[in-house]
Design an enzyme around this catalytic site. Sequence first.
Site, PDB file in Angstrom:
ATOM      1  N   ARG A  25     -43.334 -37.909 -18.044  1.00  0.00           N
ATOM      2  CA  ARG A  25     -42.486 -37.690 -19.212  1.00  0.00           C
ATOM      3  C   ARG A  25     -42.806 -36.454 -20.039  1.00  0.00           C
ATOM      4  O   ARG A  25     -42.106 -36.154 -20.990  1.00  0.00           O
ATOM      5  CB  ARG A  25     -42.483 -38.901 -20.152  1.00  0.00           C
ATOM      6  N   ASP A  26     -43.866 -35.748 -19.716  1.00  0.00           N
ATOM      7  CA  ASP A  26     -44.188 -34.534 -20.479  1.00  0.00           C
ATOM      8  C   ASP A  26     -44.821 -33.492 -19.556  1.00  0.00           C
ATOM      9  O   ASP A  26     -45.883 -32.944 -19.850  1.00  0.00           O
ATOM     10  CB  ASP A  26     -45.099 -34.876 -21.656  1.00  0.00           C
ATOM     11  N   VAL A  27     -44.150 -33.230 -18.433  1.00  0.00           N
ATOM     12  CA  VAL A  27     -44.631 -32.245 -17.471  1.00  0.00           C
ATOM     13  C   VAL A  27     -44.389 -30.856 -18.064  1.00  0.00           C
ATOM     14  O   VAL A  27     -43.257 -30.478 -18.348  1.00  0.00           O
ATOM     15  CB  VAL A  27     -43.897 -32.389 -16.112  1.00  0.00           C
TER      16      VAL A  27
END
Length: 182
Positions: free
Chosen positions: A88-90
């Site tokens: 979710r936060d690449v």
Amino acid sequence: IRHAQDPVFFKRFVQEARSIARLAHPNIVHIYNFGEQDLIKYIAMEYVDGGTLKERLKQPLSVKQAINFVIQAAKGLDCAHRNGIVHRDVKPANMLVRKDGHLLLSDFGIAKLLETTTNLTRVGTGIGTPQYMSPEQGTGQAVDRRSDLYSLGIVLFHCLTGHVPFTADSPLTITIKHLHDP
């Protein structure tokens, strides 16, 4: 984290940390321990001696180097996805690179955890980094492994060009660009 004293948040933090600690993969940072000591919540993870990919992106990378980093990240994401975890936060700041060029993904689960405990799901205000967010994540829709792959594609773009494809003065405007601009 300002939510650290919330018992519901801490319970979910522990659940997420357990899930992530089970991810044994050469391209995922290893979590050694997590818990609480004297009212301080902590997570102890492997030290990576080379900094982040973000720090290396002060100038574009060679095609070979960019592809090498993205393949390593994709391998780590594949392991997470096979274990039911969506990052979710690449983004480059969550990719640690050893001095020898070995890449490790970090900061798994915290974005999901914060989102579910704070209801930050309105367009442009969700947890994550708008420049790297998939359109569905930016609009508060359900995300899955494909959202991580979209974000990884943005990382590749950044590695090759030295900048992200969409910038603007507000997160909402960036989200709209991800939705409508080529």
